[in-house]
Design an enzyme around this catalytic site. Structure first.
Site, PDB file in Angstrom:
ATOM      1  N   THR A 227      13.346   6.836  -4.696  1.00 46.79           N
ATOM      2  CA  THR A 227      12.873   5.477  -4.439  1.00 46.79           C
ATOM      3  C   THR A 227      12.657   4.717  -5.742  1.00 46.79           C
ATOM      4  OG1 THR A 227      10.944   4.220  -3.696  1.00 46.79           O
ATOM      5  CG2 THR A 227      10.571   6.526  -4.108  1.00 46.79           C
ATOM      6  N   SER A 271       1.952   5.656  -5.025  1.00 46.35           N
ATOM      7  CA  SER A 271       1.195   6.238  -3.910  1.00 46.35           C
ATOM      8  C   SER A 271       1.463   7.744  -3.938  1.00 46.35           C
ATOM      9  CB  SER A 271       1.671   5.684  -2.563  1.00 46.35           C
ATOM     10  OG  SER A 271       2.970   6.199  -2.269  1.00 46.35           O
ATOM     11  N   TYR A 273       2.807   9.363  -1.643  1.00 43.92           N
ATOM     12  CA  TYR A 273       4.180   9.510  -1.150  1.00 43.92           C
ATOM     13  C   TYR A 273       5.172   9.366  -2.318  1.00 43.92           C
ATOM     14  CZ  TYR A 273       8.608   7.295  -0.153  1.00 43.92           C
ATOM     15  OH  TYR A 273       9.932   6.945  -0.203  1.00 43.92           O
ATOM     16  N   HIS A 274       4.982   8.311  -3.111  1.00 44.69           N
ATOM     17  CA  HIS A 274       5.909   8.104  -4.228  1.00 44.69           C
ATOM     18  C   HIS A 274       5.826   9.269  -5.222  1.00 44.69           C
ATOM     19  CE1 HIS A 274       5.871   3.904  -2.665  1.00 44.69           C
ATOM     20  NE2 HIS A 274       7.093   3.864  -3.141  1.00 44.69           N
ATOM     21  N   LYS A 277       8.197  11.945  -4.346  1.00 44.28           N
ATOM     22  CA  LYS A 277       9.581  11.654  -4.740  1.00 44.28           C
ATOM     23  C   LYS A 277       9.790  11.972  -6.231  1.00 44.28           C
ATOM     24  CE  LYS A 277      11.319   9.763  -0.914  1.00 44.28           C
ATOM     25  NZ  LYS A 277      12.557  10.165  -0.257  1.00 44.28           N
TER      26      LYS A 277
HETATM   27  N1  USQ Z   1       3.655  -5.808   1.467  1.00 47.41           N
HETATM   28  C1  USQ Z   1       3.077  -7.006   1.802  1.00 47.41           C
HETATM   29  N2  USQ Z   1       2.815  -7.237   3.118  1.00 47.41           N
HETATM   30  C2  USQ Z   1       3.106  -6.343   4.105  1.00 47.41           C
HETATM   31  C3  USQ Z   1       3.700  -5.114   3.757  1.00 47.41           C
HETATM   32  C4  USQ Z   1       3.958  -4.873   2.428  1.00 47.41           C
HETATM   33  O1  USQ Z   1       2.789  -7.834   0.952  1.00 47.41           O
HETATM   34  O2  USQ Z   1       2.839  -6.632   5.268  1.00 47.41           O
HETATM   35  C5  USQ Z   1       3.995  -5.537   0.060  1.00 47.41           C
HETATM   36  C6  USQ Z   1       3.368  -4.278  -0.491  1.00 47.41           C
HETATM   37  O3  USQ Z   1       2.108  -4.544  -1.043  1.00 47.41           O
HETATM   38  C7  USQ Z   1       4.391  -3.828  -1.522  1.00 47.41           C
HETATM   39  C8  USQ Z   1       5.711  -4.378  -0.992  1.00 47.41           C
HETATM   40  O4  USQ Z   1       5.384  -5.326   0.005  1.00 47.41           O
HETATM   41  O5  USQ Z   1       4.141  -4.457  -2.743  1.00 47.41           O
HETATM   42  C9  USQ Z   1       6.611  -3.335  -0.378  1.00 47.41           C
HETATM   43  O6  USQ Z   1       5.891  -2.660   0.634  1.00 47.41           O
HETATM   44  P1  USQ Z   1       6.633  -1.867   1.809  1.00 47.41           P
HETATM   45  O7  USQ Z   1       5.591  -1.350   2.730  1.00 47.41           O
HETATM   46  O8  USQ Z   1       7.739  -2.674   2.383  1.00 47.41           O
HETATM   47  O9  USQ Z   1       7.374  -0.738   0.989  1.00 47.41           O
HETATM   48  P2  USQ Z   1       6.803   0.507   0.180  1.00 47.41           P
HETATM   49  O10 USQ Z   1       5.457   0.922   0.595  1.00 47.41           O
HETATM   50  O11 USQ Z   1       7.020   0.189  -1.254  1.00 47.41           O
HETATM   51  O12 USQ Z   1       7.797   1.628   0.673  1.00 47.41           O
HETATM   52  C10 USQ Z   1       9.096   1.339   1.198  1.00 47.41           C
HETATM   53  C11 USQ Z   1       9.557   2.530   1.998  1.00 47.41           C
HETATM   54  C12 USQ Z   1       9.650   3.719   1.065  1.00 47.41           C
HETATM   55  C13 USQ Z   1      10.546   3.388  -0.099  1.00 47.41           C
HETATM   56  C14 USQ Z   1      10.098   2.129  -0.792  1.00 47.41           C
HETATM   57  C15 USQ Z   1      11.054   1.616  -1.819  1.00 47.41           C
HETATM   58  O13 USQ Z   1       8.669   2.782   3.054  1.00 47.41           O
HETATM   59  O14 USQ Z   1      10.155   4.821   1.778  1.00 47.41           O
HETATM   60  O15 USQ Z   1      10.469   4.449  -1.005  1.00 47.41           O
HETATM   61  O16 USQ Z   1      10.001   1.082   0.181  1.00 47.41           O
HETATM   62  S1  USQ Z   1      10.221   0.923  -3.174  1.00 47.41           S
HETATM   63  O17 USQ Z   1       9.206  -0.013  -2.730  1.00 47.41           O
HETATM   64  O18 USQ Z   1      11.191   0.277  -4.016  1.00 47.41           O
HETATM   65  O19 USQ Z   1       9.572   2.041  -3.823  1.00 47.41           O
END
Ligand code: USQ
Length: 494
Positions: A227, A271, A273-274, A277
């Site tokens: 990720t 997190s 989770y991260h 990875k």
């Molecule tokens: N966020 C909001 N509002 C929401 C949901 C999320 O502002 O309702 C923000 C979060 O604070 C975060 C961002 O959007 O800054 C991304 O959150 P997310 O829940 O879409 O994604 P994340 O938790 O980062 O995890 C997801 C996948 C995970 C993958 C990751 C890629 O669930 O499996 O590893 O995206 S990355 O984010 O590039 O690490």
């Protein structure tokens, strides 16, 4: 124009048989020794056999290119090994099921395993996929009836190493796509039980798989889903390279200078989770080093979307879509919120920036990587994303499409950020390898995929399923351990 993998040779091909024909320890990590050829003193000369063309006998694996080999055939995604056997771990999930149908339609021989844990985790939180999905037996039957695809499925937990080993020995996959992990940051932050479960499942599952591959299919490429969040968002603003520092990166300290080229870049996960990875990254990296396994570690941005031609072909072939606070990713959540009239939930300042990729573009990337396997010992990393946006920009885009094209009165809110993350930071991701080395061209724009999502999610049955789980949208899982619904800080409609 030459296809991206035309010049790759048997050295990259999973049909190669190196066992017993090369002294791995003696020749070190570098392919250069082989490329210099047999004539120079002290060099190692590797001979190989082909499992698909035994009539070739012993030969020089650098001698035949994919373009020349009759086993490799042209496709829109590069040369593809005829009837290539691909095993998908986590085949029942959002990505796994979509990829199974996508590859099946292209003529790959698809097999897969799953223990349905994603269904269980979502159910445990009291939620459900808002796009209804069929049971596996029905999915498999529909794939056969509608698309003519036969998938060899076995229900199992990949942590059950003897069963996984047996299945791998039986199928002899030429590529293994590893999606069998828990993908949720908030789920891993609920409490100790959840953090431990996520790390156990993810880290130990991958580690066991590496040993099985060493013992049974050492020439098979492993495509492991990492990720972008492994890197975090470095506050210095330095570029986020693709896994390793480039050759010309230097470290300067107290008047001295060293090359950083080829070293893993720092990881700063966001997190538990991260963190799992990141641990996987090190385990896979080591396995490539110790045993000459071949792997691509795919640092995928946040995924969004519902569409590929295959999943849209029949309601029984649809892939899941989660929108709850644990398993919904941000764009998917925003579209669902817009459909049921919840103001889009921007966490914190909303200036946090992430890399994104649509479901369909992610499938294209995976296919290109499968078709262009790494060489023995290679631990390759790609940053898999097609663009980057701030959360605020995303909310505005979803709101614009919802208002203009679907006549929905979409509002946006800023809420307290339950996570510990910088919500204002520099961000310069490098994502050049997929387009430059593998020929990836994004096909789907953000607006286009958001439009398709609205089309699907506004259907009465699906809208009703979102309504049923409305209470699971506003987050209550704080990184601090607190359990309370976040408060609205600001609300606006344009
Ligand atoms: N966020 C909001 N509002 C929401 C949901 C999320 O502002 O309702 C923000 C979060 O604070 C975060 C961002 O959007 O800054 C991304 O959150 P997310 O829940 O879409 O994604 P994340 O938790 O980062 O995890 C997801 C996948 C995970 C993958 C990751 C890629 O669930 O499996 O590893 O995206 S990355 O984010 O590039 O690490």
């Amino acid at each position: 124009m030459k296809l991206h993998n035309a010049q790759k040779t048997c050295w990259n091909c999973p049909a190669i048989d190196l066992a017993g024909k090369v002294d791995f320890r003696a020749c070190g990590q570098s392919v250069e020794a082989f490329e210099r050829g047999p004539d120079q003193e002290g060099d190692v000369y590797v001979m190989a056999e082909c499992k698909r063309r035994p009539e070739l006998g012993l030969f020089d694996p650098m001698g035949i290119t994919f373009e020349e080999c009759p086993e490799w055939v042209e496709t829109p995604f590069g040369y593809m090994l005829k009837d290539m056997r691909v095993m998908i771990l986590g085949i029942d999930g959002y990505l796994g099921w979509t990829l199974a149908l996508w590859l099946g339609a292209l003529g790959f021989q698809v097999s897969g395993v799953d223990n349905y844990s994603r269904r269980d985790w979502v159910m445990e939180r009291g939620s459900h996929t808002v796009v209804p999905i069929a049971r596996m037996t029905e999915r498999l039957q529909a794939a056969r009836e509608v698309l003519g695809i036969n998938i060899n499925f076995r229900r199992m937990d990949i942590l059950d190493r003897s069963r996984l080993r047996e299945f791998i020995e039986e199928v002899k996959p030429e590529a293994i796509v590893h999606y069998a992990e828990c993908p949720s940051a908030p789920y891993s932050m609920i409490d100790a039980d959840h953090a431990i479960e996520v790390q156990r499942n993810n880290v130990l599952g991958t580690l066991g798989l590496l040993f099985i591959m060493r013992d049974t299919v050492p020439e098979t490429s492993l495509l492991k889903l990492g990720t972008m969040g492994e890197y975090g968002t470095p506050l210095t603003g330095r570029p986020i390279f693709e896994g390793m520092f480039p050759a010309d990166a230097v470290l300067r300290w107290r008047g001295r200078e060293w090359s950083l080229g080829g070293e893993l870049t720092p990881r700063d996960p966001v997190s538990f989770y991260h963190v799992s990875k990141v641990q996987d990254t090190f385990n896979v990296y080591e396995a490539c080093k110790y045993w000459w396994l071949r792997s691509y570690d795919i640092m995928q941005g946040v995924i969004y979307g519902v569409h590929t031609e295959q999943v849209a072909a029949d309601p029984r072939l649809r892939t899941r879509l989660d929108i709850d606070e644990w398993f919904g990713t941000v764009v998917n959540r925003f579209v669902a919120q817009a459909v049921v009239g919840i103001p889009l939930t921007i966490y914190g300042a909303g200036e946090q920036i992430r890399g994104f990729i649509s479901l369909q573009d992610a499938m294209q990337c995976m296919t290109r990587l499968i078709c262009s396997p790494p060489e023995p010992g290679e631990y390759g990393v790609v940053n898999q994303m097609s663009g980057y946006y701030s959360i605020r920009e995303l909310a505005e885009t979803v709101a614009r499409v919802g208002r203009k094209e679907f006549n929905l009165p979409v509002k946006i809110q800023r809420v307290e950020n339950p996570r510990v993350e910088a919500d204002r930071h520099p961000f310069e991701p490098i994502f050049e390898r997929l387009p430059n080395d593998f020929g990836f061209e994004p096909q789907v724009s953000l607006e286009e995929e958001i439009y398709r999502m609205f089309e699907l999610l506004t259907q009465p049955e699906i809208k009703a399923r979102i309504e049923q789980k409305k209470h699971l949208i506003i987050p209550r899982t704080w990184w601090s351990g607190m359990k309370k619904q976040v408060e609205t800080l600001e609300l606006w409609e344009e």
